[in-house]
Design an enzyme around this catalytic site. Structure first.
Site, PDB file in Angstrom:
ATOM      1  CD  GLU A  86      -2.918  -1.233   2.278  1.00  0.00           C
ATOM      2  OE1 GLU A  86      -2.499  -0.910   3.412  1.00  0.00           O
ATOM      3  OE2 GLU A  86      -4.090  -1.599   2.073  1.00  0.00           O
TER       4      GLU A  86
ATOM      5  CD  GLU B 255      -4.084  -5.694   2.739  1.00  0.00           C
ATOM      6  OE1 GLU B 255      -4.826  -5.003   3.466  1.00  0.00           O
ATOM      7  OE2 GLU B 255      -2.864  -5.534   2.657  1.00  0.00           O
TER       8      GLU B 255
END
Length: 500
Positions: free
Chosen positions: A57, A135
């Site tokens: 991320e 995710e």
């Protein structure tokens, strides 16, 4: 700092997760050890590792340093060869800075997000190949002082079914809840500092204790519509035990044990240093100075720019005065005589581990100010509390100290026996305020009963000795213990009670 070691911050101006030469030197050194261990297990070498993720991320971080991402990708390929399959993962708003040509782009999102819109964004950056949610959020984490976070079963299974009907791929985060034992919880920054609880149960399909939940069976049912399930029954939940209460005795104030908590000479310094500067990576650091003048009227103790990281317990001549907390402006006023000892115990509550954050230094980042005078001439005591918590250590038994009922940081202990086989259990601390727990020398984690939402701590059965054998429990209570100083062991967790 959710995974990067805090010793990186011993160079105060280092810029983490960038092409800063000092940071890259540390990454290169680590990867030259780690990646050769991975190599035999790669898919094309007959192993089960089919892909490797480059960063995590990264588009949510402030730096947006493509040179750094290219360096990482080059390092993977130099050490593992060009056959490896590399990918990135980002939330939909992070794709611009988190992706790099030649690295497969995946996205992450939860059941409440617009799947069609987010997968369309992935397609913009990755025109070919599979759609991947790397995710898929089955729950969420908890912060001290917030409510226990849950995601209802129907929303999770409905979104999962939509993803699978689209032919997309999905990885669940979390599939199995966990525990931030010891000092290992992280924190978020959402305009305020938000430390994460000890429990990382996450409302996940498999609980913190490893048990199947209704969410697991519902997810399994959805998956059965798309592929055949393995034969055989699921494992049953593990047995749990309930017993108590256990009464703890007061061993003494933390200050009584300072000579063994910090056996080396303290650091003498004009102005206070951070944890990192004295190589205290986590836990607690005691700052000590003396009042420079008589304080006949209540005089404010304060710090500029919210520079207490993260929580300070203030004592004057051994008497607890109150708390200073990161981001909170509560006033603390002192009266006393010139030369009186001022002790400030600083607790590292967890480093910021996600998002648009800079380096998260701990301790006193700027000098404490008394009235209008910056306090100087400090002694710094890095505390190695865990070293004293082995069940064979007798320091709390042999120390002669005043055992008045205190407020402020103090140690309590007891021995107890379990009523049968050593199954999993949950430690409940009714009436206790905030502190740290060790069972048989193992650092179980933080409790913050007064703030919540977590009220019990998961105790895995293997930490305990079975029937007849004495188990030790030690507590560092940082503020106030209940009059009865009792604890209990429950057969189910209490995760959802917050005192606002």
């Amino acid at each position: 700092m959710g995974g990067l070691p805090s010793w990186l911050l011993r160079k105060p101006d280092i810029v983490l997760r960038t092409s800063d030469p000092d940071f890259l030197a540390a990454v290169d050194s680590w990867f030259h050890v780690l990646l050769p261990m991975v190599q035999p297990w790669l898919y094309h070498n007959g192993g089960n590792i089919i892909s490797l993720q480059v960063e995590n991320e990264y588009g949510s971080y402030f730096a947006c340093d493509y040179t750094y991402l290219r360096h990482l990708a080059g390092l993977f390929r130099a050490l593992l060869g060009d056959e490896i399959f590399l990918f990135t993962t980002d939330g939909p708003e992070g794709l611009r800075c988190g992706t790099l040509q030649g690295l497969y782009c995946t996205v992450d999102f939860g059941p409440a997000d617009n799947m069609t819109k987010i997968f369309a964004k992935q397609r913009k950056y990755e025109p070919n190949g599979p759609l991947v949610n790397s995710e898929f959020y089955t729950g969420w984490l908890d912060y001290w002082g917030g409510n226990h976070s849950t995601k209802d079963v129907k929303s999770v299974t409905r979104a999962l079914q939509d993803i699978l009907e689209l032919g997309a791929n999905v990885n669940m985060y979390m599939f199995h809840g966990g525990t931030n034992f010891g000092y290992w919880n992280g924190a978020d920054w959402k305009k305020v500092y938000l430390p994460v609880t000890t429990s990382y149960d996450y409302d996940a399909p498999i609980s913190e204790a490893g048990d199947p939940t209704p969410k697991l069976f519902a997810i399994r049912n959805v998956i059965s519509k798309f592929q055949e399930l393995p034969l055989g029954p699921l494992p049953l939940p593990s047995p749990k035990m309930k017993f108590g209460p256990v009464t703890l005795k007061l061993d003494g104030d933390l200050l009584n044990f300072l000579h063994v908590l910090c056996p080396d000479e303290p650091t003498h310094i004009h102005l206070p240093l951070t944890f990192e500067a004295v190589k205290q990576d986590y836990g607690f650091l005691l700052y000590r100075t003396r009042l420079p003048q008589n304080l006949t009227k209540p005089t404010q103790l304060w710090v500029q720019n919210s520079s207490v990281h993260d929580r300070a317990y203030v004592m004057l001549d051994g008497v607890f005065q109150g708390i200073m907390e990161r981001g909170k402006e509560a006033a603390l006023f002192l009266t006393g005589q010139a030369g009186s000892t001022l002790d400030v115990l600083l607790e590292n509550m967890g480093r910021i581990s996600f998002g648009f954050n800079q380096s998260d230094f701990k301790g006193l980042l700027q000098p404490l100010v008394l009235g209008q005078v910056a306090l100087t001439d400090w002694q710094l005591f890095p505390l190695n509390i865990d070293a004293l918590m082995d069940s064979e250590n007798r320091v709390f038994e042999t120390k002669k100290c005043d055992v008045k009922f205190p407020s402020g940081p103090a140690f309590y202990s007891a021995t107890f026996r379990v009523p049968g086989p050593a199954w999993d259990t949950f430690l409940y601390l009714p009436g206790w305020t905030k502190g740290q727990v060790w069972i048989n020398g193992f650092n179980l984690g933080r409790y913050w009963t007064k703030r919540g939402p977590q009220q019990s701590l998961y105790v895995p059965g293997p930490l305990l000795l079975p029937t007849g054998a004495p188990n030790s429990i030690k507590l560092l209570e940082l503020e106030h213990a209940p009059p009865g100083t009792q604890i209990q062991f429950l057969d189910r967790p209490l995760l959802n009670f917050t005192i606002h």
